[in-house]
Motif scaffolding. Structure first.
Motif, short mmCIF file in Angstrom:
data_model
loop_
_atom_site.label_atom_id
_atom_site.label_comp_id
_atom_site.label_asym_id
_atom_site.label_seq_id
_atom_site.Cartn_x
_atom_site.Cartn_y
_atom_site.Cartn_z
N VAL A 1 -6.68 -0.72 -5.62
CA VAL A 1 -7.68 -0.32 -4.66
C VAL A 1 -7.45 0.81 -3.74
CG1 VAL A 1 -8.99 -0.99 -2.86
CG2 VAL A 1 -8.59 -2.86 -4.75
N TYR A 2 -8.39 1.90 -4.02
CA TYR A 2 -7.86 3.04 -3.13
C TYR A 2 -8.81 3.13 -2.09
CZ TYR A 2 -5.62 5.11 -7.22
OH TYR A 2 -4.60 5.46 -8.25
N TYR A 3 -8.05 3.52 -0.81
CA TYR A 3 -8.56 3.65 0.50
C TYR A 3 -8.05 5.04 1.13
CZ TYR A 3 -7.65 -1.39 0.57
OH TYR A 3 -7.61 -2.70 0.03
N CYS A 4 -9.29 5.44 1.63
CA CYS A 4 -9.39 6.58 2.38
C CYS A 4 -8.97 6.40 3.96
CB CYS A 4 -10.59 7.39 2.42
SG CYS A 4 -12.08 6.65 2.93
N ALA A 5 -8.49 7.19 4.57
CA ALA A 5 -8.00 6.94 6.00
C ALA A 5 -8.06 8.29 6.64
CB ALA A 5 -6.61 6.23 6.01
N ALA A 6 -8.18 8.09 8.13
CA ALA A 6 -8.17 9.41 9.05
C ALA A 6 -7.27 9.02 10.29
CB ALA A 6 -9.58 9.56 9.48
N ASN A 7 -6.76 10.29 10.69
CA ASN A 7 -5.87 10.32 11.92
C ASN A 7 -5.86 11.59 12.40
OD1 ASN A 7 -3.08 11.60 11.79
ND2 ASN A 7 -3.08 11.19 9.82
N PHE A 8 -5.61 11.70 13.73
CA PHE A 8 -5.91 12.67 14.53
C PHE A 8 -4.58 13.53 14.50
CE2 PHE A 8 -9.44 14.05 16.52
CZ PHE A 8 -10.05 13.08 17.41
N GLY A 9 -3.49 13.12 14.09
CA GLY A 9 -2.17 13.79 14.01
C GLY A 9 -2.00 14.56 12.85
N SER A 10 -0.71 15.12 12.80
CA SER A 10 -0.31 15.81 11.51
C SER A 10 0.30 15.18 10.63
CB SER A 10 0.32 17.13 12.19
OG SER A 10 1.59 16.89 12.71
N ASN B 1 0.76 3.66 9.04
CA ASN B 1 0.77 3.37 10.51
C ASN B 1 0.19 4.29 11.36
OD1 ASN B 1 3.22 5.02 10.45
ND2 ASN B 1 4.30 3.10 11.10
N VAL B 2 0.27 5.77 10.76
CA VAL B 2 -0.17 6.99 11.61
C VAL B 2 -1.68 6.95 11.55
CG1 VAL B 2 2.06 8.15 11.18
CG2 VAL B 2 0.08 8.65 10.04
N TYR B 3 -2.30 6.34 10.35
CA TYR B 3 -3.85 6.58 10.48
C TYR B 3 -4.45 5.67 11.33
CZ TYR B 3 -2.99 9.53 6.59
OH TYR B 3 -2.77 10.68 5.73
N ASP B 4 -5.56 6.25 12.14
CA ASP B 4 -6.25 5.38 12.97
C ASP B 4 -7.78 4.57 12.30
OD1 ASP B 4 -5.77 8.49 14.36
OD2 ASP B 4 -5.07 6.57 15.26
N ARG C 1 0.83 -1.18 0.12
CA ARG C 1 -0.05 -0.16 -0.02
C ARG C 1 0.95 1.13 0.00
NH1 ARG C 1 -4.69 -0.18 4.31
NH2 ARG C 1 -2.69 -0.32 5.88
N GLU C 2 0.50 2.17 -0.89
CA GLU C 2 1.37 3.45 -1.05
C GLU C 2 0.31 4.52 -0.97
OE1 GLU C 2 2.98 3.73 -4.75
OE2 GLU C 2 1.27 4.01 -5.86
N PHE C 3 1.11 5.71 -0.24
CA PHE C 3 0.51 7.03 -0.10
C PHE C 3 0.23 7.69 -1.39
CE2 PHE C 3 -0.58 11.07 1.83
CZ PHE C 3 0.32 12.20 0.98
N VAL C 4 -0.82 8.20 -1.50
CA VAL C 4 -1.28 9.12 -2.52
C VAL C 4 -1.56 10.58 -2.31
CG1 VAL C 4 -3.14 9.27 -4.48
CG2 VAL C 4 -2.67 6.94 -3.36
N ALA C 5 -2.32 11.06 -1.31
CA ALA C 5 -2.37 12.31 -1.16
C ALA C 5 -3.20 12.42 0.41
CB ALA C 5 -3.73 12.91 -2.19
N ALA C 6 -2.96 13.58 1.02
CA ALA C 6 -3.58 13.82 2.13
C ALA C 6 -3.68 15.47 2.53
CB ALA C 6 -2.41 13.46 3.19
N ILE C 7 -4.84 15.51 3.22
CA ILE C 7 -5.04 17.02 3.64
C ILE C 7 -5.34 17.20 4.92
CG2 ILE C 7 -7.60 16.33 3.36
CD1 ILE C 7 -7.89 19.09 1.78
#
Length: 122
Positions: free
Chosen positions: A92-101, A107-110, A44-50
């Motif tokens: 396969v594209y996944y969305c994810a959420a995390n409280f940090g920056s 592994n930083v996504y909750d 799995r690889e990073f695509v984008a974040a906001i």
């Protein structure tokens, strides 16, 4: 937080798709949101974040200039607009959420959505 990704499909090279990720639960606006992807046989690889405010965005080099991440906190939704799709974007594209920056490592996504398939034909 529960995440539901949608909007994937089959598209020809050069085409476009917009992925959506709807979140349920409170405090959506406090989360950094990210999109990751996983192709068959690959990690799995990073695509984008906001950022939580939408004021800062981050992109993998492979999608910079073609993909745009955005969010609408009032609707608890994050989007990934994908233009100029290439066969190597198939995953396969996944969305994810995390409280940090932090944003670029999974592994930083909750919380994670279930994934939506994007297939780009040549």
């Amino acid at each position: 937080v529960q995440l539901q990704a949608s909007g994937g499909g089959l598209v020809q090279a050069g085409g476009s798709l917009r992925l959506s990720c709807a979140a349920s639960g409170r405090s959506f606006s406090r989360y950094t949101m990210g999109w990751f992807r996983q192709a068959p046989g690959k990690e799995r690889e990073f695509v984008a974040a906001i950022s939580w405010s939408g004021g800062t965005t981050y992109y993998a080099d492979s999608v910079k200039g073609r993909f745009t991440i955005s969010r609408e906190n009032a609707e608890n939704t994050v989007y990934l607009q994908m233009l100029g799709l290439k066969p190597e974007d198939t995953a396969v594209y996944y969305c994810a959420a995390n409280f940090g920056s932090s944003y670029s490592t999974d592994n930083v996504y909750d919380y994670w959505g279930q994934g939506t398939q994007v297939t780009v034909s040549s």
